[in-house]
Scaffold this active site. Structure first.
Site, mmCIF file in Angstrom:
data_model
loop_
_atom_site.group_PDB
_atom_site.id
_atom_site.type_symbol
_atom_site.label_atom_id
_atom_site.label_comp_id
_atom_site.label_asym_id
_atom_site.label_seq_id
_atom_site.Cartn_x
_atom_site.Cartn_y
_atom_site.Cartn_z
ATOM 1 N N THR A 156 0.901 -1.151 0.000
ATOM 2 C CA THR A 156 0.000 0.000 0.000
ATOM 3 C C THR A 156 0.942 1.203 0.000
ATOM 4 O OG1 THR A 156 -0.105 0.082 2.398
ATOM 5 C CG2 THR A 156 -1.838 -1.171 1.307
ATOM 6 N N HIS A 157 0.545 2.274 -0.650
ATOM 7 C CA HIS A 157 1.414 3.460 -0.789
ATOM 8 C C HIS A 157 2.737 3.117 -1.476
ATOM 9 C CE1 HIS A 157 -1.228 5.308 2.328
ATOM 10 N NE2 HIS A 157 -1.178 4.085 2.836
ATOM 11 N N SER A 278 16.551 0.208 -27.196
ATOM 12 C CA SER A 278 16.876 1.625 -27.306
ATOM 13 C C SER A 278 17.771 1.811 -28.520
ATOM 14 C CB SER A 278 17.602 2.085 -26.046
ATOM 15 O OG SER A 278 18.341 3.257 -26.316
ATOM 16 N N LYS A 284 19.466 -1.915 -23.368
ATOM 17 C CA LYS A 284 18.135 -1.660 -22.817
ATOM 18 C C LYS A 284 17.062 -2.587 -23.348
ATOM 19 C CE LYS A 284 16.678 1.535 -20.850
ATOM 20 N NZ LYS A 284 16.128 2.882 -20.837
ATOM 21 N N ASN A 286 12.997 -2.238 -23.030
ATOM 22 C CA ASN A 286 12.034 -1.271 -22.512
ATOM 23 C C ASN A 286 10.599 -1.793 -22.533
ATOM 24 O OD1 ASN A 286 13.984 0.697 -22.039
ATOM 25 N ND2 ASN A 286 13.825 1.500 -24.122
ATOM 26 N N GLU A 291 3.953 1.202 -21.186
ATOM 27 C CA GLU A 291 3.949 2.673 -21.147
ATOM 28 C C GLU A 291 2.916 3.241 -22.122
ATOM 29 O OE1 GLU A 291 8.330 4.180 -20.659
ATOM 30 O OE2 GLU A 291 8.304 2.288 -21.748
ATOM 31 N N LYS A 326 -18.961 10.581 -33.400
ATOM 32 C CA LYS A 326 -18.388 9.346 -33.929
ATOM 33 C C LYS A 326 -16.887 9.200 -33.695
ATOM 34 C CE LYS A 326 -21.005 10.287 -37.428
ATOM 35 N NZ LYS A 326 -22.148 10.854 -36.666
HETATM 36 N N1 ARG Z 1 -23.422 13.503 -40.814
HETATM 37 C C1 ARG Z 1 -24.484 13.777 -39.922
HETATM 38 C C2 ARG Z 1 -24.167 13.224 -38.517
HETATM 39 O O1 ARG Z 1 -23.237 12.543 -38.380
HETATM 40 C C3 ARG Z 1 -25.734 13.146 -40.399
HETATM 41 C C4 ARG Z 1 -26.985 13.840 -40.031
HETATM 42 C C5 ARG Z 1 -27.118 15.137 -40.684
HETATM 43 N N2 ARG Z 1 -28.407 15.668 -40.487
HETATM 44 C C6 ARG Z 1 -28.718 16.917 -40.796
HETATM 45 N N3 ARG Z 1 -29.907 17.286 -40.585
HETATM 46 N N4 ARG Z 1 -27.846 17.760 -41.238
HETATM 47 O O2 ARG Z 1 -24.817 13.507 -37.541
#
Ligand code: ARG
Length: 467
Positions: A156-157, A278, A284, A286, A291, A326
């Protein structure tokens, strides 16, 4: 260059800067299998509603097959005007089928399409990440089984605290990962809901059936409210939170590998396939994997914070900001997937050094707590026992000795109930065996933990196989 999907009410085309800012095709093209699946399901829906014929549906299906083949072999020809994957596929259908292609978007918006594509994508990505977690747990379990008798210092620590079995330490990580798996499984349940049929956000006048589309696409549920369907991203946040927490767990394992493979600790050696050299220091070896795993966890934390920031100020329902959902999700899934694979290989091939581990387990007055507990069993209040043993530690340190070297007089001076006979308790192996409380480090408790982990891993394996 063809016009944007929304060109009708505009007298001029978009400025170059707007087009550039709008474009998400660079990263959302990986949604092509999902966009094709959703488009097929929507075509079937239009056909059932009597809005296109069965021949139309078959022709759309054929064109979608062509698109899929082109995406799969990398020959799909994008247009500069393809803003996102949805526009690209719709444009392809129109190029291929003329007017029939122009029928597909009825009763559908990119708003409900994108969220459904995204959910479908996560339905593949989450079990893949969860499978990676399971793989790492299996590697930890195998090492724990191989080191069922190996003593190790427990910390611990980062100060030596009490001796444990190395298996206890390794299983601690495996059980922590079981919660990561569970978080992913929980996120999956909220992801597994179709949004298709919500249209822009408020439904449609066309007689479509989103419930049927949901089951055609293999979703367990369908949205309850069309505005919520297109506006919500908490499902993605949940995945990112699970990924970020998982990242911190992997980072902590990485940190220990860095420490344990150093000359200072010398507890383990990396396999050559999971170590780097290295460019200047020929001697070395590594721990770059460990990391990088530690470093990459920062990215995944950033991915979560990114989307939290995007979502927090948005009014109902869809807002274009949501296009920013996304990249962080793709990045987090890719990053943790890669880290899991690399860490699993590193752990699976790590050579532990029981001699070094056991020497460290025996050092540093590791049995002091057991000695105090022995006094408690003799009726001494724990605080008094702690005080007495603390004094002994100071006495031993003062003459550069171990607790085990103390004399009867020294022991008696610290507490009348202490005797040289009790010093046996300081033996690290005996100390480990006697800590047999629930979840403890005794061999018997480790056996129970291995059984429990085995059951958890069976359930995890079953879940992955069912996805
Ligand atoms: N490329 C847009 C997105 O990823 C799709 C939806 C676009 N919709 C709009 N009303 N402009 O969200």
């Amino acid at each position: 260059m063809s016009e944007p999907l929304w060109a009708g009410r505009f007298s001029k085309g978009p400025s170059e800067a707007l087009a550039e800012l709008s474009r998400s095709i660079q990263y959302d093209q990986r949604l092509w299998p999902q966009d094709i699946a959703c488009t097929r399901a929507h075509a079937a829906n239009l056909q059932r509603a009597g809005l296109i014929t069965a021949e139309d549906e078959a022709a759309l299906g054929g064109a979608l097959d062509k698109a899929a083949a082109a995406f799969a072999d990398g020959s799909f020809a994008f247009n500069p005007s393809d803003e996102d994957i949805h526009s690209a596929i719709e444009r392809f259908l129109t190029d291929d089928l003329g007017d029939l292609g122009a029928r597909i978007h009825a009763g559908r918006s990119r708003n409900d399409l994108v969220v459904t594509d995204f959910r479908l994508w996560l339905k593949t990505a989450i079990p893949a990440v969860a499978g990676g977690v399971l793989g790492l747990q299996e590697a930890l379990r195998e090492q724990a089984e191989a080191h069922i008798d190996t003593l190790a210092p427990g910390y611990t620590h980062l100060q030596r605290a009490q001796p444990v079995l190395l298996a206890h330490h390794l299983l601690a990580h495996a059980f922590a990962l079981a919660r990561d798996f569970d978080r992913l499984r929980g996120a999956f349940a909220r992801v597994d809901v179709s949004g298709l049929g919500a249209a822009a956000f408020a439904g449609t006048t066309l007689p479509l059936d989103p419930v049927r589309t949901a089951s055609d696409l293999g979703f367990s549920a369908v949205f309850d409210n069309s505005a919520d369907a297109v506006g919500a991203r908490d499902f993605a946040l949940e995945f990112l939170a699970a990924a970020a927490i998982l990242g911190t767990q992997l980072s902590r394992i990485g940190e220990e590998i860095v420490l344990w493979t150093s000359a200072e600790f010398g507890f383990a050696t990396l396999d050559d396939a999971f170590a780097t050299g290295s460019s200047i220091m020929p001697q070395k070896k590594n721990p770059d994997v460990a990391e990088l795993v530690r470093g990459k966890s920062a990215r995944v934390i950033g991915d979560l914070v990114h989307l939290l920031g995007v979502v927090k100020g948005l009014p109902m329902a869809y807002n274009r900001d949501l296009q920013e959902d996304k990249e962080p999700v793709f990045d987090a899934a890719d990053t943790v997937g890669l880290c899991l694979a690399a860490l699993t290989g590193t752990i699976g091939t790590l050579i532990f050094h029981p001699d070094r581990l056991e020497a460290a387990a025996r050092g540093g007055a590791a049995g002091a707590t057991d000695l105090a507990e022995a006094l408690v069993k003799e009726g001494v209040p724990f605080r008094h026992a702690h005080e007495a043993i603390g004094k002994l530690v100071a006495v031993a340190a003062g003459r550069n000795a171990e607790l085990a070297d103390l004399t009867e007089e020294e022991l008696q001076a610290a507490h009348p109930k202490l005797s040289v006979a009790m010093l046996d308790l300081l033996d690290a192996r005996r100390s480990v065996s006697s800590r047999s409380s629930h979840g403890g480090t005794s061999p018997e408790q480790i056996g129970l933990q291995l059984e429990r982990l085995g059951r958890l891993l069976d359930a995890e394996r079953k879940w992955c196989a069912g996805r």
